[in-house]
Design a protein around this motif. Sequence first.
Motif, PDB file in Angstrom:
ATOM      1  N   TYR A  92       0.837  -1.207   0.000  1.00 11.63           N
ATOM      2  CA  TYR A  92       0.000   0.000   0.000  1.00 11.63           C
ATOM      3  C   TYR A  92       0.869   1.253   0.000  1.00 11.63           C
ATOM      4  N   ALA A  93       2.038   1.207   0.660  1.00 11.98           N
ATOM      5  CA  ALA A  93       2.950   2.348   0.620  1.00 11.98           C
ATOM      6  C   ALA A  93       3.497   2.560  -0.789  1.00 11.98           C
ATOM      7  N   ALA A  94       3.796   1.452  -1.480  1.00 11.83           N
ATOM      8  CA  ALA A  94       4.275   1.561  -2.861  1.00 11.83           C
ATOM      9  C   ALA A  94       3.180   2.134  -3.760  1.00 11.83           C
ATOM     10  N   ASN A  95       1.954   1.699  -3.541  1.00 12.80           N
ATOM     11  CA  ASN A  95       0.850   2.240  -4.339  1.00 12.80           C
ATOM     12  C   ASN A  95       0.681   3.739  -4.090  1.00 12.80           C
ATOM     13  N   TYR A  96       0.948   4.158  -2.860  1.00 13.90           N
ATOM     14  CA  TYR A  96       0.836   5.582  -2.539  1.00 13.90           C
ATOM     15  C   TYR A  96       1.909   6.383  -3.284  1.00 13.90           C
ATOM     16  N   GLN A  97       3.133   5.879  -3.270  1.00 21.56           N
ATOM     17  CA  GLN A  97       4.201   6.578  -3.987  1.00 21.56           C
ATOM     18  C   GLN A  97       3.891   6.666  -5.474  1.00 21.56           C
ATOM     19  N   VAL A 100       1.291   9.354  -6.006  1.00 18.69           N
ATOM     20  CA  VAL A 100       1.875  10.697  -5.911  1.00 18.69           C
ATOM     21  C   VAL A 100       2.622  11.051  -7.203  1.00 18.69           C
ATOM     22  N   ALA A 101       3.375  10.104  -7.731  1.00 22.59           N
ATOM     23  CA  ALA A 101       4.106  10.346  -8.979  1.00 22.59           C
ATOM     24  C   ALA A 101       3.143  10.603 -10.124  1.00 22.59           C
ATOM     25  N   ASN A 102       2.049   9.868 -10.158  1.00 23.88           N
ATOM     26  CA  ASN A 102       1.065  10.055 -11.224  1.00 23.88           C
ATOM     27  C   ASN A 102       0.451  11.450 -11.151  1.00 23.88           C
ATOM     28  N   LEU A 103       0.220  11.946  -9.929  1.00 19.42           N
ATOM     29  CA  LEU A 103      -0.325  13.300  -9.785  1.00 19.42           C
ATOM     30  C   LEU A 103       0.651  14.327 -10.333  1.00 19.42           C
ATOM     31  N   LYS A 104       1.933  14.138 -10.093  1.00 19.55           N
ATOM     32  CA  LYS A 104       2.925  15.076 -10.597  1.00 19.55           C
ATOM     33  C   LYS A 104       2.935  15.088 -12.126  1.00 19.55           C
ATOM     34  N   VAL A 105       2.780  13.914 -12.715  1.00 18.36           N
ATOM     35  CA  VAL A 105       2.702  13.850 -14.181  1.00 18.36           C
ATOM     36  C   VAL A 105       1.482  14.626 -14.676  1.00 18.36           C
ATOM     37  N   GLN A 106       0.344  14.449 -14.009  1.00 19.02           N
ATOM     38  CA  GLN A 106      -0.873  15.135 -14.446  1.00 19.02           C
ATOM     39  C   GLN A 106      -0.751  16.642 -14.259  1.00 19.02           C
TER      40      GLN A 106
END
Length: 371
Positions: A92-97, A100-106
């Motif tokens: 779940y921590a990996a999914n969170y990271q 977060v990375a996907n949000l930065k891309v968007q």
Amino acid sequence: MIQYTAAAAMIFMSACSNQQAAPAAPPPPKVTISEVDVTAATYYDEYPATVTALNQVDLRPQVSGFITGVHFTDGARVRKGQLLYSIDEQLYAANYQQAVANLKVQEANINKAQKDANRYHELDKADAVAKQLVDNADAALEVAKKQADAARANIQAVQTSVRYTKVYAPFDGIIGISNVKTGAAVTAGQTLLNTVSTDGDLAVDFNVEQKDIFRFSNLLNEKAHPGDSTFTLAFGEDVYPNPGKIILLDRAVNPQTGTLKARLSFPNKNNVLKAGMNGTVRVKNNSSGAQAIVIPYKAITEQLGEFFVYVPGDSNKVSQRKVVLGKPLGSNIIIKDGLKAGDKIVTEGVQNLREGIKVTIGTPGAAAPKK
């Protein structure tokens, strides 16, 4: 002469025989008669009951994974917010990271789309670009913004999953014996980890008949006084020392049983009461010293599961009268139905009676002894 003597002898013997065949009838049995009266009677109605927690929660995981920690002692008292279980959070921590990375891309896509849209609007002011290209740039910007919103929502969902890898106590209470150990695999919403229940005050549930609902409704609406002993709890011959109070009646009568569930609350400072215990609720009659018809229990006879008393009639003949028994009070018993004040009944000597027999009425204590 001999024939005459023989005949006389036969007549004499026949007369003697007739005298022996007709012995004197036994005298009527002696009984004692008492008049029925109403008297003050304090008694308890009893109901089978079950002890239950006022608040109880089954703990189940909201995410799947492996138990990495059990942070309490079985049967211990826990506080609200106390950490109880940990579930492996690496995934779940990996999914969170990743979220977060996907949000930065968007967000980067929004920045690019915004610049493109601004450039096309400047060209549109000089009429140097097709209107369709301007519209496409605006649409691309809106899509980028929506994708960023979706990425933020995904982060919140993943954050929730990360939080759910920790199981906390929902309130102050007692926790039971853990159903899982460290390393056990658990499934979201299915695996029962443990149960937490309150223990300061415990509830006692019992069912009352429809005819008693009005009485219990009045008891519920009455203001409880300190030390009021209307409601007590018994386990066999042992009576729980602290009285209880009625806190609620269920919303509706059970159509299958015709009863309504009532709930009492009992203090449990020493943790003597345990959820799941079975006992007997004792409810004191409506008011101390309530009037009731009370007669000696020895005046009752039983036939085929029904109960009777003997009442005197004309010519001192007795007849049976059916009665409905209430609560026993030592050597006496309350009569719910069948007698009224002023009736006379046989209180001593009933063991010698039957329907329609003639009796001799004596003074108390003069009844015939048991055969």
